[in-house]
Design a protein around this motif. Structure first.
Motif: not given
Length: 324
Positions: A61, A104, A65, A264, A107, A266, A110
């Motif tokens: 993750l 999961w 980013e 993403f 994500l 969140n 993306h």
């Protein structure tokens, strides 16, 4: 002796569960409060508990980013390669309960889209070897298989046949949105007031302020209207049948991604019944989960929507969406 053995077994089991949970709890807290040290802590946990999925999830993750903020194609490539490597290690652990716990599957789309984007950038700069490495690593995942066959499988589902996407009937939307729906805000100024309250508190806590994103706001207004017009209050999207039965038609992040796919997503907050911005903010402020969503250190974007639906259970419906 038998009782003593039972106590030992229970004790060892408790220690095992605690040891399994500890990396997740520590890394989650680090990610939210001390983001810069999260990678170092994740790598340390990999050495201590190499089969625990949490360190690989947070490492993937964070690198993802960092890749998205890369100023050149090569920097985005470097971050993405590391993210994919840890993602692969995470999926090798085959811990389905953990994958569901961290959502999961919200994500991975993306990662897929960003991988394609980075490859395009690398090809444009004639960095074909690097592009090929991305393709090779990405092909190791089930979610990187041919998108056409995946679309066919989705369209063949019973839900898609019985619930057409974004069908408007009698002032209500049925099915999942297309992302093109435009719902009018009850009060644009009130939406921005909530953001002001949030950013003022984030600055007090030493966090970066959230940047308004209109696509996230469109997603928020759509869900606010849908909750009011279909008369429900839930993060998932629902429709009412002719018999007034409430039926789920899609998930939270699946819906938001119809409107926003730049990064993403969140979190989502929902509220109902308050007309004013301050009352809504305070409602979220005094709720632990909603508070954590507003003051998530990793969030960068936000969209807020408020819609008034006459004749609905609560009248005023509020939704907040945030993204990295």
């Amino acid at each position: 002796m038998k009782n003593l053995l039972s106590i030992l077994v229970v004790g060892l089991f408790s220690l095992s569960v605690h040891a399994f949970e500890l990396p997740y709890k520590q890394l989650k807290k680090s990610y939210e409060t001390d983001y810069e040290k999260t990678l170092d802590r994740a790598e340390l946990w990999m050495k201590i508990l190499p089969n625990n999925p949490a360190p690989y999830y947070y490492a993937s993750l964070v690198h993802f980013e960092q890749a998205q903020t890369g100023t050149t194609a090569r920097k985005r490539y470097l971050g993405l390669v590391k993210s994919l490597r840890y993602a692969r290690e995470l999926e090798k652990r085959k811990d389905q309960s953990f994958l569901e716990r961290v959502a999961w599957d919200t994500l991975t789309p993306h990662l897929k889209e960003f991988s394609a984007s980075v490859r395009e950038d690398l090809d444009a700069e004639e960095l074909y070897k690097l592009s090929a490495i991305i393709e090779k690593k990405a092909r190791r995942f089930d979610w990187m298989k041919d998108s056409k066959s995946m679309d066919v499988a989705e369209n063949d589902s019973h839900e898609e046949e019985t619930v057409p996407a974004s069908m408007m009937k009698n002032g209500q939307y049925f099915g999942m949105p297309s992302g093109m729906e435009i719902i009018s805000s009850y009060n644009l100024q009130s939406e921005r007031e909530v953001l002001e309250y949030i950013n003022k508190e984030r600055l007090k806590q030493g966090m970066s302020i959230l940047e308004w994103d209109e696509d996230l706001a469109k997603a928020a207004r759509y869900h606010a209207f849908d909750m009011g017009s279909q008369n429900y209050f839930d993060h998932d999207s629902h429709d009412r049948t002719r018999s007034n039965k409430l039926t789920k038609v899609g998930g939270t992040f699946e819906r938001i991604r119809k409107f926003y796919s730049a990064s993403f997503v969140n979190s989502e907050n929902i509220a109902a019944g308050n007309q004013g911005a301050h009352d809504t903010y305070m409602q979220w402020y005094h709720s632990k989960g909603h508070y954590e969503n507003m003051f998530n250190k990793s969030s960068r974007k936000i969209g807020i929507g408020v819609v008034y639906v006459p004749g609905s259970s609560y009248g005023y419906y509020w939704v907040m969406n945030t993204a990295h």
